[in-house]
Design an enzyme around this catalytic site. Structure first.
Site, short mmCIF file in Angstrom:
data_model
loop_
_atom_site.label_atom_id
_atom_site.label_comp_id
_atom_site.label_asym_id
_atom_site.label_seq_id
_atom_site.Cartn_x
_atom_site.Cartn_y
_atom_site.Cartn_z
N TYR A 176 0.85 -1.21 0.00
CA TYR A 176 0.00 0.00 0.00
C TYR A 176 0.87 1.24 0.00
CZ TYR A 176 -3.66 -3.22 1.77
OH TYR A 176 -4.53 -4.26 1.96
N ALA A 211 -17.65 -3.65 -0.32
CA ALA A 211 -17.62 -3.73 -1.79
C ALA A 211 -17.22 -2.40 -2.42
CB ALA A 211 -18.98 -4.18 -2.31
N SER A 212 -16.07 -1.89 -1.98
CA SER A 212 -15.52 -0.62 -2.50
C SER A 212 -16.48 0.55 -2.35
CB SER A 212 -15.10 -0.78 -3.97
OG SER A 212 -14.11 -1.77 -4.11
N LEU A 225 -21.83 -0.89 -0.70
CA LEU A 225 -22.75 -1.23 0.38
C LEU A 225 -22.98 -0.09 1.37
CD1 LEU A 225 -21.58 -4.91 0.97
CD2 LEU A 225 -23.65 -4.12 -0.21
N LYS A 237 -24.36 4.76 -1.34
CA LYS A 237 -24.20 6.01 -2.09
C LYS A 237 -24.24 5.79 -3.60
CE LYS A 237 -19.11 6.01 -1.67
NZ LYS A 237 -17.97 6.74 -1.08
#
Length: 319
Positions: free
Chosen positions: A58, A219-220, A223, A226
């Site tokens: 990351y 889920a990015s 969920l 938006k």
């Protein structure tokens, strides 16, 4: 055997006692700079959070980054706040920049030292194999990780992105040889991605008492609610999240989340995480926040208990 039963409001993962929400560090050094990251970390810790997840890679995908930016920010924050003993730090090996790719002994040995330097600590609390390397025998991987535990550089070990067969072989070898054993698994798992964990992988985890800490739990961002038909969201993850709008399951899940969230006057993200936290073997879901405002719905998972009927409604919608 990992004990995922609650201890007060916390969960046990091996010898580690962690908050019901693991805070993902993948956004640190990507969509959140150091100042923003410090603000999120401060707010999480002030709310009682103590479980921070990162990785050596990351965020190498960002132009100009090399990987390790998230670990560096977390290490700087730990040093600035003087709270290392209060925080459970998880990081990973095996999916890094080319120098640290794979799980050969020399790669693991070099990578753990680099992570320790960036995190500004002498011990990593939970060290995952990020992506399994099937070119390396499980015996070599486990033996190397066991050495790190014996040397005090790592407290507990875990696995992510591994097949059920390789996981079972790894755990069986640890038992037979009396070596350090995986206590945690970090699978891709959510209401819109169930077959990535449920089935053989979950069965092996349950049989060996592993605690699951699912990633992509929201889920990015899909969920959170938006992403809706006809809406456009400005986000680095918009493409990954919006794909679920194209599936019947995605729309069914949103409808069910709306219903359950309304019954509890809760955010959709909180309900999605609460469903996940209620699944067999799951100890604590993993979610990230780019800003302090995004944290409260995530932290609220610690206080939301869904009814059996609500869990069944969500399970059915996500089938």
């Amino acid at each position: 055997m990992a004990d995922i039963h609650p201890v007060g409001t916390h969960r046990k993962i091996g010898s580690l006692l962690v908050h019901p929400l693991a805070l993902g560090g993948n956004v640190f050094g990507w969509t959140a700079d150091e100042k923003q990251s410090f603000a999120v970390l401060d707010a999480y810790a002030e709310a009682g959070g103590n479980f921070i997840d990162t990785a050596d890679v990351y965020s190498a995908w960002v132009p100009g980054n090399e990987g390790g930016e998230s670990e560096t920010i977390i290490g700087n924050w730990l040093a600035a706040r003087g709270n290392r003993d209060e925080i459970v730090v998880a990081t990973k090996v095996g999916n890094g920049v080319p120098t640290y790719r794979g799980l050969a002994k020399n790669v693991i040995r070099a990578d753990v030292e680099a992570s320790l330097r960036r995190l500004r600590t002498d011990c990593i609390d939970l060290y995952y194999t990020h992506v399994d390397d099937e070119s390396v025998p499980v015996e070599e991987i486990i033996t190397t990780l066991n050495e790190l535990v014996e040397e005090g550089k790592v407290r507990e070990i875990g696995a992510s992105n591994i097949t059920a067969d390789r996981l079972d072989k790894s755990l069986t070898y640890s038992d037979a040889a009396g070596l350090a054993k995986y206590v945690a698994i970090q699978p891709h798992y959510s209401l819109v991605s169930r077959d990535t964990y449920e089935g053989e992988l979950a069965k092996v985890s349950a049989a060996h008492g592993l605690a699951a800490i699912p990633y992509f739990a929201l889920a990015s961002g899909f969920l959170t609610g938006k992403y809706r038909p006809g809406t456009k969201v400005d986000s680095a993850r918009a493409g990954s999240a919006a794909v679920h709008l194209e599936s019947e399951r995605g729309l069914r899940v949103l409808t069910a989340l709306d219903e359950v969230a309304a019954a509890h006057d809760a955010e959709l993200a909180t309900v999605a995480l609460a469903w996940l936290a209620a699944q067999p073997t799951v100890a604590t879901p993993l979610a990230s926040a780019r800003t302090v405002d995004q944290l409260p719905p995530l932290l609220a998972v610690a206080d939301l208990k869904l009814t059996e009927a609500e869990l069944a409604r969500l399970t059915e919608a996500s089938a």
